[in-house]
Design a protein around this motif. Structure first.
Motif, PDB file in Angstrom:
ATOM      1  N   GLU A 103      42.988  47.648  44.892  1.00 48.79           N
ATOM      2  CA  GLU A 103      43.339  49.062  45.091  1.00 48.79           C
ATOM      3  C   GLU A 103      44.286  49.474  43.967  1.00 48.79           C
ATOM      4  OE1 GLU A 103      42.756  51.849  47.195  1.00 48.79           O
ATOM      5  OE2 GLU A 103      44.238  52.678  45.822  1.00 48.79           O
ATOM      6  N   VAL A 104      44.044  50.649  43.392  1.00 48.23           N
ATOM      7  CA  VAL A 104      44.775  51.078  42.197  1.00 48.23           C
ATOM      8  C   VAL A 104      46.113  51.741  42.533  1.00 48.23           C
ATOM      9  CG1 VAL A 104      43.768  53.408  41.931  1.00 48.23           C
ATOM     10  CG2 VAL A 104      44.310  52.057  39.896  1.00 48.23           C
ATOM     11  N   ASP A 105      46.277  52.231  43.768  1.00 49.42           N
ATOM     12  CA  ASP A 105      47.488  52.962  44.148  1.00 49.42           C
ATOM     13  C   ASP A 105      48.471  52.021  44.860  1.00 49.42           C
ATOM     14  OD1 ASP A 105      49.351  54.470  45.738  1.00 49.42           O
ATOM     15  OD2 ASP A 105      48.068  56.232  45.521  1.00 49.42           O
ATOM     16  N   LEU A 128      46.798  44.781  43.817  1.00 47.85           N
ATOM     17  CA  LEU A 128      47.044  46.010  43.064  1.00 47.85           C
ATOM     18  C   LEU A 128      46.368  45.893  41.705  1.00 47.85           C
ATOM     19  CD1 LEU A 128      48.546  48.730  42.652  1.00 47.85           C
ATOM     20  CD2 LEU A 128      50.492  47.399  41.777  1.00 47.85           C
ATOM     21  N   GLY A 129      45.481  46.844  41.396  1.00 48.13           N
ATOM     22  CA  GLY A 129      44.848  46.796  40.082  1.00 48.13           C
ATOM     23  C   GLY A 129      43.700  47.774  39.962  1.00 48.13           C
ATOM     24  N   ASP A 130      43.127  47.810  38.756  1.00 47.55           N
ATOM     25  CA  ASP A 130      41.972  48.657  38.463  1.00 47.55           C
ATOM     26  C   ASP A 130      40.700  47.861  38.722  1.00 47.55           C
ATOM     27  OD1 ASP A 130      39.957  50.191  37.445  1.00 47.55           O
ATOM     28  OD2 ASP A 130      40.713  50.235  35.396  1.00 47.55           O
ATOM     29  N   THR A 147      33.990  51.152  47.196  1.00 44.79           N
ATOM     30  CA  THR A 147      34.155  52.255  48.157  1.00 44.79           C
ATOM     31  C   THR A 147      34.832  53.467  47.528  1.00 44.79           C
ATOM     32  OG1 THR A 147      36.213  51.384  49.058  1.00 44.79           O
ATOM     33  CG2 THR A 147      34.194  50.664  50.124  1.00 44.79           C
ATOM     34  N   CYS A 148      34.696  53.603  46.200  1.00 50.02           N
ATOM     35  CA  CYS A 148      35.058  54.859  45.529  1.00 50.02           C
ATOM     36  C   CYS A 148      33.878  55.216  44.624  1.00 50.02           C
ATOM     37  CB  CYS A 148      36.361  54.746  44.754  1.00 50.02           C
ATOM     38  SG  CYS A 148      36.535  53.288  43.728  1.00 50.02           S
ATOM     39  N   ALA A 149      33.713  56.523  44.365  1.00 52.11           N
ATOM     40  CA  ALA A 149      32.561  56.972  43.586  1.00 52.11           C
ATOM     41  C   ALA A 149      32.712  56.508  42.140  1.00 52.11           C
ATOM     42  CB  ALA A 149      32.479  58.497  43.624  1.00 52.11           C
ATOM     43  N   PHE A 199      32.074  60.024  48.192  1.00 48.17           N
ATOM     44  CA  PHE A 199      33.306  59.224  48.148  1.00 48.17           C
ATOM     45  C   PHE A 199      34.301  59.862  47.184  1.00 48.17           C
ATOM     46  CE2 PHE A 199      30.511  56.211  50.062  1.00 48.17           C
ATOM     47  CZ  PHE A 199      31.333  55.320  50.754  1.00 48.17           C
ATOM     48  N   VAL A 200      35.589  59.547  47.359  1.00 51.09           N
ATOM     49  CA  VAL A 200      36.584  59.987  46.378  1.00 51.09           C
ATOM     50  C   VAL A 200      36.364  59.185  45.091  1.00 51.09           C
ATOM     51  CG1 VAL A 200      38.309  60.704  48.096  1.00 51.09           C
ATOM     52  CG2 VAL A 200      38.336  58.358  47.239  1.00 51.09           C
ATOM     53  N   PRO A 201      36.663  59.818  43.939  1.00 50.82           N
ATOM     54  CA  PRO A 201      36.297  59.173  42.675  1.00 50.82           C
ATOM     55  C   PRO A 201      37.170  57.973  42.296  1.00 50.82           C
ATOM     56  CG  PRO A 201      37.405  61.269  42.272  1.00 50.82           C
ATOM     57  CD  PRO A 201      37.229  61.156  43.748  1.00 50.82           C
TER      58      PRO A 201
HETATM   59  N1  SAH Z   1      37.622  51.382  51.777  1.00 49.73           N
HETATM   60  C1  SAH Z   1      38.737  52.257  52.083  1.00 49.73           C
HETATM   61  C2  SAH Z   1      38.496  53.702  51.660  1.00 49.73           C
HETATM   62  C3  SAH Z   1      38.536  53.829  50.231  1.00 49.73           C
HETATM   63  S1  SAH Z   1      38.891  55.437  49.595  1.00 49.73           S
HETATM   64  C4  SAH Z   1      39.093  52.209  53.542  1.00 49.73           C
HETATM   65  O1  SAH Z   1      38.427  51.505  54.305  1.00 49.73           O
HETATM   66  O2  SAH Z   1      40.070  52.880  53.928  1.00 49.73           O
HETATM   67  C5  SAH Z   1      38.762  54.991  47.897  1.00 49.73           C
HETATM   68  C6  SAH Z   1      39.926  54.195  47.381  1.00 49.73           C
HETATM   69  O3  SAH Z   1      39.626  53.782  46.055  1.00 49.73           O
HETATM   70  C7  SAH Z   1      41.226  54.998  47.291  1.00 49.73           C
HETATM   71  O4  SAH Z   1      42.217  54.364  48.042  1.00 49.73           O
HETATM   72  C8  SAH Z   1      41.549  54.968  45.803  1.00 49.73           C
HETATM   73  O5  SAH Z   1      42.937  54.905  45.522  1.00 49.73           O
HETATM   74  C9  SAH Z   1      40.832  53.716  45.336  1.00 49.73           C
HETATM   75  N2  SAH Z   1      40.537  53.624  43.919  1.00 49.73           N
HETATM   76  C10 SAH Z   1      40.221  54.640  43.070  1.00 49.73           C
HETATM   77  N3  SAH Z   1      40.018  54.163  41.831  1.00 49.73           N
HETATM   78  C11 SAH Z   1      40.208  52.815  41.890  1.00 49.73           C
HETATM   79  C12 SAH Z   1      40.143  51.766  40.923  1.00 49.73           C
HETATM   80  N4  SAH Z   1      39.854  51.991  39.648  1.00 49.73           N
HETATM   81  N5  SAH Z   1      40.389  50.501  41.344  1.00 49.73           N
HETATM   82  C13 SAH Z   1      40.697  50.242  42.639  1.00 49.73           C
HETATM   83  N6  SAH Z   1      40.778  51.199  43.592  1.00 49.73           N
HETATM   84  C14 SAH Z   1      40.535  52.473  43.223  1.00 49.73           C
END
Ligand code: SAH
Length: 204
Positions: A103-105, A128-130, A147-149, A199-201
């Motif tokens: 997760e990036v945040d 924590l990471g990209d 799970t992100c677009a 999904f959120v990007p």
């Molecule tokens: N699977 C999660 C929902 C994910 S929402 C659940 O069950 O709650 C999408 C998530 O992707 C967000 O928390 C967002 O911060 C994360 N995200 C976005 N870009 C990312 C990246 N480059 N690497 C890792 N996580 C990322």
């Protein structure tokens, strides 16, 4: 509040939940444990909910569909890209050996870790990471779930997947994406489109 049993029954009736073991995982994991207080009353409505920082926990039917498509097996080591609340990882934790969730945040990493600890889950590691780089440290994976677009399937994911492994990702640059399932075989990549999703990007 609509309760978990009713939601699970609806997901079975509509065909999102197919296998007994995934039904069991849904019954075992309290979704309210992954949702901030303000929205907890809606924990068993079939909709995405805000988890802060502009991010959302996916709708239960999407978690059900993706979990089934991933074909989880007890010995699997799974990488999740986009840990968010930790809910999807928690569902998978009941079905596989180990989940690495990136997760990036940083604040969401803390949120997810606290949620998983409270619910008593020990076989999920939140990192924590990209995630567009995958997580090379623990490769190769039996399954990868994004799970992100994502604008594209990154080579890092394919490279970190075992042969016969499965990758699942919402691919697209707009508000809507297509849910793509890839099986990595000796002969190459088998791709299938499982329809539209939102999904959120992915952020970098
Ligand atoms: N699977 C999660 C929902 C994910 S929402 C659940 O069950 O709650 C999408 C998530 O992707 C967000 O928390 C967002 O911060 C994360 N995200 C976005 N870009 C990312 C990246 N480059 N690497 C890792 N996580 C990322």
């Amino acid at each position: 509040m609509r309760d978990k049993k009713e939601l699970v029954q609806n997901l079975k009736n509509s065909g999102y939940l197919k296998s007994q073991k995934v039904v069991k995982a849904f019954m075992e994991i309290p979704r309210e444990g992954f949702i901030p207080k303000e929205s907890r009353d809606y924990a068993y409505a079939d909709q995405p909910l805000p988890i802060g920082h502009g991010q959302t926990i996916s709708a239960p039917h999407m978690v059900a569909m993706m979990t089934e498509l991933l074909e989880p097996e007890p010995g699997d080591r799974v990488l999740e890209v986009g840990g968010g609340s930790g809910y999807q990882a928690a569902i998978l934790s009941k079905l596989v050996k180990k989940v690495y969730s990136i997760e990036v945040d940083p604040e969401l990493v803390s949120f997810a870790k606290a949620n998983l600890r409270r619910v008593g889950i020990r076989n999920v590691e939140m990192i924590l990471g990209d995630g567009s780089e995958g997580y090379p440290k623990e490769k190769p994976y039996d399954k990868i779930i994004v799970t992100c677009a994502t604008p594209k399937i990154f080579d890092s994911w394919i490279n970190q997947l075992k042969t016969e492994g499965i990758l699942l990702a919402p691919v697209g640059r707009g508000f809507y994406q297509e849910l793509i399932k890839i099986r990595k075989t000796k002969k190459g990549l088998e791709k299938r489109n499982h329809g539209g999703c939102a999904f959120v990007p992915l952020r970098r």
